[in-house]
Write a protein that holds these residues in place. Sequence first.
Motif, short mmCIF file in Angstrom:
data_model
loop_
_atom_site.label_atom_id
_atom_site.label_comp_id
_atom_site.label_asym_id
_atom_site.label_seq_id
_atom_site.Cartn_x
_atom_site.Cartn_y
_atom_site.Cartn_z
N LEU A 27 0.82 -1.21 0.00
CA LEU A 27 0.00 0.00 0.00
C LEU A 27 0.86 1.26 0.00
O LEU A 27 0.51 2.26 -0.61
N CYS A 28 1.99 1.21 0.66
CA CYS A 28 2.89 2.36 0.70
C CYS A 28 3.99 2.27 -0.36
O CYS A 28 5.02 2.91 -0.24
N GLY A 29 3.76 1.47 -1.39
CA GLY A 29 4.74 1.32 -2.46
C GLY A 29 4.50 2.30 -3.60
O GLY A 29 4.75 1.99 -4.76
N CYS A 71 2.69 7.47 -9.77
CA CYS A 71 2.37 8.11 -8.50
C CYS A 71 2.02 9.58 -8.71
O CYS A 71 0.99 10.06 -8.20
N ILE A 72 2.81 10.28 -9.49
CA ILE A 72 2.57 11.71 -9.73
C ILE A 72 1.24 11.93 -10.45
O ILE A 72 0.44 12.78 -10.06
N VAL A 73 0.99 11.15 -11.50
CA VAL A 73 -0.27 11.29 -12.25
C VAL A 73 -1.46 11.01 -11.33
O VAL A 73 -2.46 11.72 -11.36
N SER A 74 -1.34 10.00 -10.50
CA SER A 74 -2.43 9.64 -9.60
C SER A 74 -2.70 10.72 -8.56
O SER A 74 -3.85 10.92 -8.16
N PRO A 84 -6.33 12.35 -9.96
CA PRO A 84 -6.79 11.03 -9.53
C PRO A 84 -8.02 10.52 -10.28
O PRO A 84 -8.17 9.31 -10.48
N CYS A 85 -8.88 11.43 -10.74
CA CYS A 85 -10.07 10.99 -11.46
C CYS A 85 -9.69 10.30 -12.77
O CYS A 85 -10.33 9.33 -13.19
N TYR A 86 -8.63 10.78 -13.43
CA TYR A 86 -8.15 10.14 -14.66
C TYR A 86 -7.63 8.74 -14.35
O TYR A 86 -7.99 7.77 -15.02
N ARG A 87 -6.78 8.62 -13.34
CA ARG A 87 -6.21 7.31 -13.00
C ARG A 87 -7.31 6.33 -12.56
O ARG A 87 -7.27 5.16 -12.92
N VAL A 92 -2.97 4.09 -6.44
CA VAL A 92 -1.67 3.77 -7.03
C VAL A 92 -1.41 2.26 -6.95
O VAL A 92 -0.93 1.65 -7.92
N GLN A 93 -1.72 1.66 -5.83
CA GLN A 93 -1.52 0.22 -5.67
C GLN A 93 -2.32 -0.56 -6.73
O GLN A 93 -1.81 -1.50 -7.34
N GLU A 94 -3.55 -0.16 -6.95
CA GLU A 94 -4.38 -0.82 -7.95
C GLU A 94 -3.82 -0.64 -9.35
O GLU A 94 -3.78 -1.58 -10.14
N ALA A 95 -3.38 0.57 -9.67
CA ALA A 95 -2.81 0.84 -10.99
C ALA A 95 -1.56 0.00 -11.22
O ALA A 95 -1.37 -0.56 -12.30
N GLN A 96 -0.72 -0.13 -10.21
CA GLN A 96 0.48 -0.95 -10.34
C GLN A 96 0.10 -2.41 -10.54
O GLN A 96 0.74 -3.12 -11.32
#
Length: 110
Positions: free
Chosen positions: A9-11, A19-22, A26-29, A91-95
Amino acid sequence: MSGEWQHGLCGCFDNFGLCIVSWIIPCYRFGKNAEAVGEDCLLCGIGFLVPGLDLFLGAHIRSKIRESKGIQGSFVGDLIMYFCCPFCALVQEAQELEGASPQAESMARE
């Protein structure tokens, strides 16, 4: 199917660009994560901007990601995750959807 997330979760900084985009949009990600599991990108992205609805949608999409990847958990746990730390969860989900594990990334750099 490992039953666990590839990234913690903290990765967030395992993929700095993501991370920056999110954090900035955040709505886009969130829309892209939703699209990856078969939901409408635009509707989910807009829904993520609505307080209260963002928690439910976040938990719903996180549950779909978990189910598709064989990760253990519950909808209530996903809801709590989005209540406490929505950007880290995003971010965790996107990764997870991108599919690169931290070990594979470190091996690719060597």
